[in-house]
Enzyme design. Sequence first.
Site, PDB file in Angstrom:
ATOM      1  N   ARG A 525      -3.138 -49.441  53.194  1.00 21.31           N
ATOM      2  CA  ARG A 525      -3.037 -50.889  53.178  1.00 21.31           C
ATOM      3  C   ARG A 525      -3.704 -51.420  54.427  1.00 21.31           C
ATOM      4  O   ARG A 525      -3.734 -50.723  55.444  1.00 21.31           O
ATOM      5  CB  ARG A 525      -1.558 -51.260  53.187  1.00 21.31           C
ATOM      6  CG  ARG A 525      -1.231 -52.582  52.571  1.00 21.31           C
ATOM      7  CD  ARG A 525       0.277 -52.719  52.530  1.00 21.31           C
ATOM      8  NE  ARG A 525       0.822 -52.521  51.186  1.00 21.31           N
ATOM      9  CZ  ARG A 525       0.899 -53.492  50.289  1.00 21.31           C
ATOM     10  NH1 ARG A 525       0.457 -54.695  50.562  1.00 21.31           N
ATOM     11  NH2 ARG A 525       1.428 -53.260  49.090  1.00 21.31           N
ATOM     12  N   THR A 530      -5.567 -53.391  49.569  1.00 21.06           N
ATOM     13  CA  THR A 530      -4.731 -52.225  49.382  1.00 21.06           C
ATOM     14  C   THR A 530      -5.583 -51.129  48.742  1.00 21.06           C
ATOM     15  O   THR A 530      -6.443 -51.420  47.929  1.00 21.06           O
ATOM     16  CB  THR A 530      -3.553 -52.567  48.448  1.00 21.06           C
ATOM     17  OG1 THR A 530      -3.012 -53.798  48.886  1.00 21.06           O
ATOM     18  CG2 THR A 530      -2.501 -51.497  48.480  1.00 21.06           C
ATOM     19  N   VAL A 531      -5.302 -49.882  49.127  1.00 22.67           N
ATOM     20  CA  VAL A 531      -6.110 -48.779  48.622  1.00 22.67           C
ATOM     21  C   VAL A 531      -5.282 -47.908  47.672  1.00 22.67           C
ATOM     22  O   VAL A 531      -4.127 -47.588  47.952  1.00 22.67           O
ATOM     23  CB  VAL A 531      -6.628 -47.908  49.787  1.00 22.67           C
ATOM     24  CG1 VAL A 531      -7.605 -46.877  49.270  1.00 22.67           C
ATOM     25  CG2 VAL A 531      -7.281 -48.769  50.844  1.00 22.67           C
ATOM     26  N   ASP A 639     -13.149 -53.079  63.642  1.00 20.06           N
ATOM     27  CA  ASP A 639     -11.775 -52.632  63.477  1.00 20.06           C
ATOM     28  C   ASP A 639     -11.707 -51.110  63.537  1.00 20.06           C
ATOM     29  O   ASP A 639     -11.219 -50.460  62.619  1.00 20.06           O
ATOM     30  CB  ASP A 639     -11.198 -53.177  62.162  1.00 20.06           C
ATOM     31  CG  ASP A 639      -9.672 -53.127  62.153  1.00 20.06           C
ATOM     32  OD1 ASP A 639      -9.082 -52.855  63.217  1.00 20.06           O
ATOM     33  OD2 ASP A 639      -9.083 -53.348  61.076  1.00 20.06           O
TER      34      ASP A 639
END
Length: 802
Positions: A525, A530-531, A639
């Site tokens: 997530r 979401t994965v 990120d």
Amino acid sequence: MGSLYLSLVLSLMLLAPLRPSAAYLRLNQGSHLSPENPSDVLISPGGTFSAGFYPLGLNAYAFAVWFSKPTCWPGHNCTLVWMANRDHPVNGRRSKLLLKETGNVVLTDAAQFNVWATDTAAKSKLTTYLQLAESGNLFLRDSEGTILWQSFDSPTDTLLPQQPLSRFTLLISSRAKGNYSSGFYKFFFDDDNVLRLLFDGHETSSFYWPHPWLVSWEAGRSTFNSSRHAMIDSLGNFSSSDDLIFWSSDYGRSRIQRRLTLGYDGNLRLYSRGERNETWVVSWQAMSQPCMIHGVCGENSLCSYAPNTGRTCSCLQGYNQKKSTDWSYGCEPEFDKNGKDFTFIPLPNAEFYGDDLNYLPNKTFKECETECLQSVNCKGFQYKFRDSVGFYDCFPKALLRNGHQTPNFNGDIYIKLPKSYNISDTKKKHFHEILDCPKSNTFLLERSYAKRQENGTVKFMLWFVSVLGGVEIISILLVWLLLYRASQDKNVAKEGYVLVATGFKRFTFDELKKATRNFHEEIGRGGGGTVYKGMLSDGRVIAVKRLNDSNQGEAEFLAEVNTIGKLNHMNLIEMWGFCAEKKHRLLVYEYMEHGSLADVLSSSSSELDWQKKYNIALGTARGLAYLHDECLEWVLHCDVKPQNILLDTAYNPKVSDFGLSKLLDRGKLYDSSFSRIRGTRGYMAPEWVFNQPITSKVDVYSYGVVVLEMVTGKSPLKGIQLVDGVEREVEMEYRPRRWVKESEKELNSMESWRGEIVDPMLEGNYEKQKMENLVGVALECVKEDRDARPTMSQVVERLLHS
Ligand SMILES: *[C@@H]1O[C@H](CO)[C@@H](O)[C@H](O)[C@H]1NC(C)=O
Ligand SMILES: *[C@@H]1O[C@H](CO)[C@@H](O)[C@H](O)[C@H]1NC(C)=O
Ligand SMILES: *[C@@H]1O[C@H](CO)[C@@H](O)[C@H](O)[C@H]1NC(C)=O
Ligand SMILES: *[C@@H]1O[C@H](CO)[C@@H](O)[C@H](O)[C@H]1NC(C)=O
Ligand SMILES: *[C@@H]1O[C@H](CO)[C@@H](O)[C@H](O)[C@H]1NC(C)=O
Ligand SMILES: *[C@@H]1O[C@H](CO)[C@@H](O)[C@H](O)[C@H]1NC(C)=O
Ligand SMILES: *[C@@H]1O[C@H](CO)[C@@H](O)[C@H](O)[C@H]1NC(C)=O
């Protein structure tokens, strides 16, 4: 009657391309290969390579060796590794490659010119044959087994595993994308026994790799071994007698196709491709900044690098492009060079390498300006601050060449222009052109051939054949039309399954819903979505990222996805496809066995030994360096954190979630329009907090934190505190500087090294020097001042040379 029979045979030959092909394993003495018959191909015993006439354009062929596994279409998507006649393509009719009875291999163009020959002769009574080895080597051997000639001794732009580069051989790049003629870049052993990359242009030539301002030993090269031998082995290790050693990022994996190619853009790259994988990935490259390659734009112009466009050239103010189709000629002044009153226009962060009239250390700006004004030959000057001594150096320039602008360069250029020259006029003429993606141009062989004597019979035969051929062509056209119509209908029916230009797949939402069993198994997530884990109908395991509802339009989404899909690197997660339907936006990735670095670090079992940690640090740096500087785009990750570093079965790291934040170009960076805070607490660079311009150095910072975390085993987000008298891991108050300072203090005191600081799970099994190097680099990466941090490609260099 005879002629009728002959013409029937001839017309059958026209049909030959439609017959299934059967290739040869060897070419015997007295036989030949012809471009008129597409099945005239020599193949290697295992089928990995083919040799034959390769179409370069309409009616132009080269005799070449190419990778034929996985299957490819000659003239369309095959990877060429060698060419006999790259600068002299031959006609598609009546040309042939003939192995003569004398043992000489001759390539003739339209039965009239000899364009190439091996110039070999067989000893009397011995027969010879031409064969293609499984290594890609095309060789001529006689019946005693002596090799008379081999293609490995005369490479073009590619070196294959086991193919030596010697003092007699060199690689020459091709001219442009899709143009295989000899280009401007060369890779060879120089007179001092050092392997170098040379730009050899219209008017000048200059070395650009290793960096020309380094002496050989500074670049890690030795000049002492004059054997001049370099080779890449099948596991991906390149080693050379000048001590240059590098290895591919997938070193050690067997059953991988590899090639070292000097690209038309002047960069030397090592590529790998799995036997079944269809795309080549870059597993090593010499230059990480494309504009540092010399000769990109020619005189008086500036190279810059931006996303989506690749490298572009633009003329300096006051200059106009010399040849509108070819940037290698550069730009010429549009002002009167013999003018009297001059002024200077600044160009920040720009460098023009070479052609200095003089080198003047410790000069004030005024002194430097005067110096250039006094010299008629001075076209401008470079004014550059030297950190190590703390003053400015002045370089008046005789010519403005090899120009490029990069935010990391600590100096400016001042261009000399007449005062009378109207600057606002030229601004309008400041143009850009895409360099790396020239339009595909069809190419016709322009050469005059002698007309053949034609007698009556031949005339009749030709006439007959033309009629037959005409009928044939009409029927082929009809069939093709029908097939085309059919495929058109299919396309309409299967909308939603269109392939985008880069070749990865567009999935339907239903397909992905099924593959993930209605988004059943969540594996991660964050990062805007979401994965889920899933499996495609062909059995491939996938990770599907379902992006949170966004208002992004489909076109914009497609553009970004297309960009991300083009990024191919061993250390970047591979995207297999996407889905854009109504409001649904999904990305389909390869699935990673070992999850993320965060999972592995937080698990208590000691999965990662020192070697693995080092490889993760190195691989991650490589992936990020690729994102920042090279490849097709310029992408900031924004990120970087352990959750976004995934590990494959062999614990090779693959950076994920890149390109989602935003694709940036340099212009935007300086606008600093990037105002929304991205990234994750703990890993975020100070620039985000202090609202400073966001550059690639934000990723460098986050990378540094990740490495420190790996080495110390302590998360920047967590700490040990006494809670109710028990030591517990708790979320810490967020104090990034303190965390870094503490890590730094502890790591800097060498004594504690063998103690607790270095992750106790490593159990002292680390190589001390490598560890010191890694920690040193990581501490530089987390420097508060972004200019003091190294670039990602410098990090890679330093980790490799420890
Ligand atoms: C070449 O293109 C054909 C058709 O598009 C495809 O089937 C084949 O796999 C491609 N081969 C390579 C090596 O890309
Ligand atoms: C390749 O470039 C050379 C040199 O500019 C030119 O002469 C030749 O026509 C080009 N070939 C093709 C196929 O465009
Ligand atoms: C590559 O080869 C060189 C020289 O043979 C050797 O020193 C080096 O250790 C090798 N590298 C790897 C990763 O095996
Ligand atoms: C020179 O290089 C070759 C090939 O790498 C190597 O075999 C040889 O031992 C080297 N010679 C010396 C004196 O180092
Ligand atoms: C080939 O593809 C497989 C799975 O698609 C991947 O695991 C592997 O790393 C790829 N190999 C190369 C050399 O890209
Ligand atoms: C640079 O020049 C200034 C003024 O001429 C002088 O005072 C200074 O010592 C010089 N610096 C060095 C490092 O030579
Ligand atoms: C320079 O060009 C601009 C626009 O063409 C014009 O308005 C201006 O008057 C010119 N200045 C001089 C000094 O010629």
